[in-house]
Design a protein around this motif. Structure first.
Motif, PDB file in Angstrom:
ATOM      1  N   TYR A  52      48.011  39.764  38.611  1.00  0.00           N
ATOM      2  CA  TYR A  52      46.613  39.665  39.044  1.00  0.00           C
ATOM      3  C   TYR A  52      45.643  39.051  38.046  1.00  0.00           C
ATOM      4  CZ  TYR A  52      47.884  42.559  43.045  1.00  0.00           C
ATOM      5  OH  TYR A  52      48.454  43.027  44.208  1.00  0.00           O
ATOM      6  N   PRO A  70      46.408  49.851  43.209  1.00  0.00           N
ATOM      7  CA  PRO A  70      45.741  48.944  44.158  1.00  0.00           C
ATOM      8  C   PRO A  70      44.960  47.863  43.415  1.00  0.00           C
ATOM      9  CG  PRO A  70      44.466  50.958  43.969  1.00  0.00           C
ATOM     10  CD  PRO A  70      45.667  51.115  43.042  1.00  0.00           C
ATOM     11  N   ARG A  71      45.686  47.038  42.699  1.00  0.00           N
ATOM     12  CA  ARG A  71      45.055  46.053  41.809  1.00  0.00           C
ATOM     13  C   ARG A  71      44.184  45.043  42.554  1.00  0.00           C
ATOM     14  NH1 ARG A  71      47.524  44.718  37.138  1.00  0.00           N
ATOM     15  NH2 ARG A  71      45.644  43.443  36.934  1.00  0.00           N
ATOM     16  N   GLN A  72      44.428  44.907  43.878  1.00  0.00           N
ATOM     17  CA  GLN A  72      43.645  43.945  44.642  1.00  0.00           C
ATOM     18  C   GLN A  72      42.167  44.339  44.729  1.00  0.00           C
ATOM     19  OE1 GLN A  72      45.920  45.988  45.793  1.00  0.00           O
ATOM     20  NE2 GLN A  72      45.164  47.046  47.623  1.00  0.00           N
ATOM     21  N   ILE A  73      41.845  45.598  44.417  1.00  0.00           N
ATOM     22  CA  ILE A  73      40.433  45.994  44.444  1.00  0.00           C
ATOM     23  C   ILE A  73      39.783  45.943  43.062  1.00  0.00           C
ATOM     24  CG2 ILE A  73      40.691  47.346  46.563  1.00  0.00           C
ATOM     25  CD1 ILE A  73      40.647  49.891  44.900  1.00  0.00           C
ATOM     26  N   ASP A  74      40.554  45.556  42.037  1.00  0.00           N
ATOM     27  CA  ASP A  74      39.952  45.347  40.717  1.00  0.00           C
ATOM     28  C   ASP A  74      38.764  44.386  40.859  1.00  0.00           C
ATOM     29  OD1 ASP A  74      42.004  46.835  39.605  1.00  0.00           O
ATOM     30  OD2 ASP A  74      42.972  45.140  38.591  1.00  0.00           O
ATOM     31  N   ARG A  75      37.722  44.677  40.118  1.00  0.00           N
ATOM     32  CA  ARG A  75      36.513  43.829  40.080  1.00  0.00           C
ATOM     33  C   ARG A  75      35.716  43.861  41.378  1.00  0.00           C
ATOM     34  NH1 ARG A  75      38.150  38.041  37.867  1.00  0.00           N
ATOM     35  NH2 ARG A  75      40.007  38.383  39.138  1.00  0.00           N
ATOM     36  N   ASN A  76      36.123  44.748  42.306  1.00  0.00           N
ATOM     37  CA  ASN A  76      35.319  44.967  43.509  1.00  0.00           C
ATOM     38  C   ASN A  76      34.712  46.365  43.519  1.00  0.00           C
ATOM     39  OD1 ASN A  76      35.492  42.664  45.617  1.00  0.00           O
ATOM     40  ND2 ASN A  76      37.575  42.801  44.816  1.00  0.00           N
ATOM     41  N   LYS A 129      45.898  39.531  52.822  1.00  0.00           N
ATOM     42  CA  LYS A 129      45.806  40.501  51.727  1.00  0.00           C
ATOM     43  C   LYS A 129      45.533  39.793  50.400  1.00  0.00           C
ATOM     44  CE  LYS A 129      48.762  44.248  53.476  1.00  0.00           C
ATOM     45  NZ  LYS A 129      47.926  45.431  53.243  1.00  0.00           N
ATOM     46  N   PHE A 175      32.679  44.155  52.296  1.00  0.00           N
ATOM     47  CA  PHE A 175      32.885  45.130  51.227  1.00  0.00           C
ATOM     48  C   PHE A 175      33.538  44.506  49.998  1.00  0.00           C
ATOM     49  CE2 PHE A 175      34.727  48.690  48.976  1.00  0.00           C
ATOM     50  CZ  PHE A 175      33.771  49.683  49.106  1.00  0.00           C
ATOM     51  N   TYR A 176      34.646  43.790  50.228  1.00  0.00           N
ATOM     52  CA  TYR A 176      35.394  43.187  49.113  1.00  0.00           C
ATOM     53  C   TYR A 176      34.962  41.739  48.958  1.00  0.00           C
ATOM     54  CZ  TYR A 176      38.315  47.334  49.243  1.00  0.00           C
ATOM     55  OH  TYR A 176      38.756  48.629  49.193  1.00  0.00           O
ATOM     56  N   THR A 177      34.145  41.487  47.953  1.00  0.00           N
ATOM     57  CA  THR A 177      33.560  40.155  47.829  1.00  0.00           C
ATOM     58  C   THR A 177      34.338  39.242  46.879  1.00  0.00           C
ATOM     59  OG1 THR A 177      32.093  41.060  46.153  1.00  0.00           O
ATOM     60  CG2 THR A 177      31.248  40.947  48.419  1.00  0.00           C
ATOM     61  N   LEU A 178      35.263  39.812  46.112  1.00  0.00           N
ATOM     62  CA  LEU A 178      36.025  38.980  45.182  1.00  0.00           C
ATOM     63  C   LEU A 178      37.517  39.086  45.510  1.00  0.00           C
ATOM     64  CD1 LEU A 178      36.066  37.182  42.655  1.00  0.00           C
ATOM     65  CD2 LEU A 178      36.307  39.259  41.282  1.00  0.00           C
ATOM     66  N   PRO A 179      38.059  38.136  46.259  1.00  0.00           N
ATOM     67  CA  PRO A 179      39.487  38.213  46.598  1.00  0.00           C
ATOM     68  C   PRO A 179      40.345  38.105  45.343  1.00  0.00           C
ATOM     69  CG  PRO A 179      38.359  36.457  47.825  1.00  0.00           C
ATOM     70  CD  PRO A 179      37.428  36.898  46.751  1.00  0.00           C
ATOM     71  N   ALA A 180      41.446  38.857  45.332  1.00  0.00           N
ATOM     72  CA  ALA A 180      42.356  38.793  44.183  1.00  0.00           C
ATOM     73  C   ALA A 180      42.997  37.414  44.081  1.00  0.00           C
ATOM     74  CB  ALA A 180      43.428  39.870  44.301  1.00  0.00           C
ATOM     75  N   LYS A 193      45.905  36.865  44.745  1.00  0.00           N
ATOM     76  CA  LYS A 193      47.297  37.142  44.352  1.00  0.00           C
ATOM     77  C   LYS A 193      47.738  38.430  45.024  1.00  0.00           C
ATOM     78  CE  LYS A 193      46.971  34.276  40.623  1.00  0.00           C
ATOM     79  NZ  LYS A 193      47.918  33.317  40.085  1.00  0.00           N
ATOM     80  N   ILE A 194      49.046  38.665  45.012  1.00  0.00           N
ATOM     81  CA  ILE A 194      49.517  39.967  45.471  1.00  0.00           C
ATOM     82  C   ILE A 194      50.850  40.299  44.817  1.00  0.00           C
ATOM     83  CG2 ILE A 194      50.816  39.267  47.534  1.00  0.00           C
ATOM     84  CD1 ILE A 194      49.169  41.738  48.866  1.00  0.00           C
ATOM     85  N   ASN A 251      52.589  45.820  46.662  1.00  0.00           N
ATOM     86  CA  ASN A 251      51.322  46.103  47.344  1.00  0.00           C
ATOM     87  C   ASN A 251      51.336  45.642  48.798  1.00  0.00           C
ATOM     88  OD1 ASN A 251      50.000  45.792  44.237  1.00  0.00           O
ATOM     89  ND2 ASN A 251      49.231  47.429  45.537  1.00  0.00           N
TER      90      ASN A 251
END
Lengths: 313, 313
Positions: free
Chosen positions: A150, A204-210, B280, B287-292, B294-295, B299
């Protein structure tokens, strides 16, 4: 005996190919316990009692260390809430399997009674998001060598798992198991620390920085991870009786020293922590014959000491 | 309203920089539910009832899908054990927080009464390890695009999260949350399926290729993940009364069709599964404004359908 010799042979062969530095020491990797036993007192830190929350549940005590180096405004607001007894008699309202356990005011969600929402007292209703911070070269930084899916870089900063984007100049805490985040509504400034969650499954690293991360559970994690999963949408409990009551949340600094937990954390910039990471990356013993040679940031626990020695330094 | 407009602006800006393919569609990413609603019947598979275990606990039923493409000898041995009622009246013996829940014969561990060990019947006592297999080009392979800390390649094969080493020509299942592994003693051939474990926390990827993976929990995971953690070493329960009894384990194929679970799994080589992964990776909404962007392999959940539609194809 044949098996034992075969394994030894395998280790030597692997050492030559995968682990050249270990070619002349094909013995079992030391365990974390063994490495900790050889650590020096100055490698341990006693957390600042101003950063330690004691959350008392019927099952036991959860200890959370706040991370004011990363989320100072959230730490300050949470301290205010705690000191004004905001959390006392609130509850765990949501447990979503393989995601999060969340606590706060049951009346402050979609199914709650809005007329009974507990007031925030002198705490702030909104806060700047604090999702990331500018890299501070004064903060200790122990980078990991194996990359990350990530983030450009991952490592440990002042005791917490974190990530860095050197190009953008930012750093942030990452959502590993046990990390405590700040729930919010849609607006990024709507998180104020009155509802918190902890990661209880795959990071749940995909929510990092959110979302802002307020800190980490350093003791009592099992009281949050082993709760019955909620059956409502997103794992919310559908009936009041299912919720686990929060008896109290206190700041360690507000208790007499004799009533504080005796605990210490291994410094993440210490030689022993580096040795533990190395041993985890290259673990090979009678049972694990193929070392991964790599490690993910969220597969490393920061050792916590709760014995008498924890107070000696 | 000002907030809403600000967010829309942010999404467009990010689309231009981070997500060029989405520059002309700055709307919210579809949810998994929305994507599933548009899926076609042929994108779903009904698991072979010869590969489905029903483990009945007092709390409810756990459904496990075996993975004979990867561990055929273990699948066969487990079927034998199940058909001879080996697991009935055994127990969950260990729950280690952020690691595994394990079940089997309480007398077959260090603290057990060795004189009371349940015989394995006609099942084999030892098996070749089956930690990895040679890459089979006939098996479906859906690689992920974002790399992996532990393996050269990761993706999904025949419904399971897996890894590949193209240079070495091998592939293996990976220890994501919910994956079911084969406990063993020190000898690599000592695992026979009579004691199994499931990952209940951060994926313990460092043990990949050191243990055989028999399959995955596809329903009822919460009955294994939310159990009280054991207080003995490695999370073993120290008292018999703490153990959760296994009422029975049955093979779906041995039940009349009317008594089988109505469930279907989204094919991991289907366009809808690819769309879910893409959504994903690039999730952006109010709500989630910064997409990762990556995955991680662990996950991604494989969607399971338990509604009436699951039996229609």
């Amino acid at each position: 005996m044949r098996l034992r010799r075969l394994q030894a042979g395998l280790l030597i062969a692997m050492s030559l190919v995968v682990l050249p530095a270990l070619a002349d020491t094909p013995k079992a990797t030391p365990t974390t316990k063994e490495l900790i036993a050889k650590s020096r007192p100055e490698e341990w830190r006693t957390p600042d009692p101003n950063n330690l929350l004691y959350m008392q549940l019927p099952q036991g005590r959860v200890v959370i260390e706040l991370a004011p180096d990363f989320t100072p405004l959230h730490a300050a607001n949470i301290r205010t809430l705690v000191r004004e007894h905001y959390f006392d008699a609130l509850a765990i309202i949501r447990v979503q399997d393989n995601f999060v356990t969340q606590w706060g005011d049951p009346n402050d969600d979609d199914n709650g009674d809005k007329t009974k929402i507990k007031p925030l007292g002198s705490a702030k209703r909104t806060l700047p998001p604090e999702y990331t911070r500018t890299i501070d070269p004064k903060l200790a930084w122990t980078p990991l060598p194996d990359g990350d899916v990530y983030a450009p870089q991952v490592g440990f900063s002042e005791g917490f798992p974190a990530a860095r984007d050197p190009a953008g100049g930012s750093e942030w805490l990452v959502h590993c198991y046990g990390m405590v985040g700040v729930a919010r509504d849609v607006a990024p400034d709507s998180g104020n620390g009155s509802s918190l969650y902890v990661a209880i499954g795959q990071a749940p690293r995909q929510i990092d920085r959110n979302l802002a991360i307020a800190g980490r559970v350093i003791e009592g994690m099992q009281y949050l991870s082993a709760l019955p999963r909620g059956t409502g949408p997103l794992g919310f409990y559908t009936q009041a009786a299912q919720r686990v009551p929060i008896l109290s949340v206190k700041l360690a600094a507000d208790l007499p020293p004799a009533q504080r937990e005796k605990l210490a954390l291994l410094r993440t910039d210490s030689p022993t922590f580096a040795a533990i990471i190395d041993a985890k990356r290259n673990r090979h013993d009678a049972f694990y014959t193929l070392p991964a040679g790599k490690i993910d940031i969220c597969n490393i626990d920061v050792p916590v000491r709760t014995d008498a020695a924890a107070t000696g330094h």
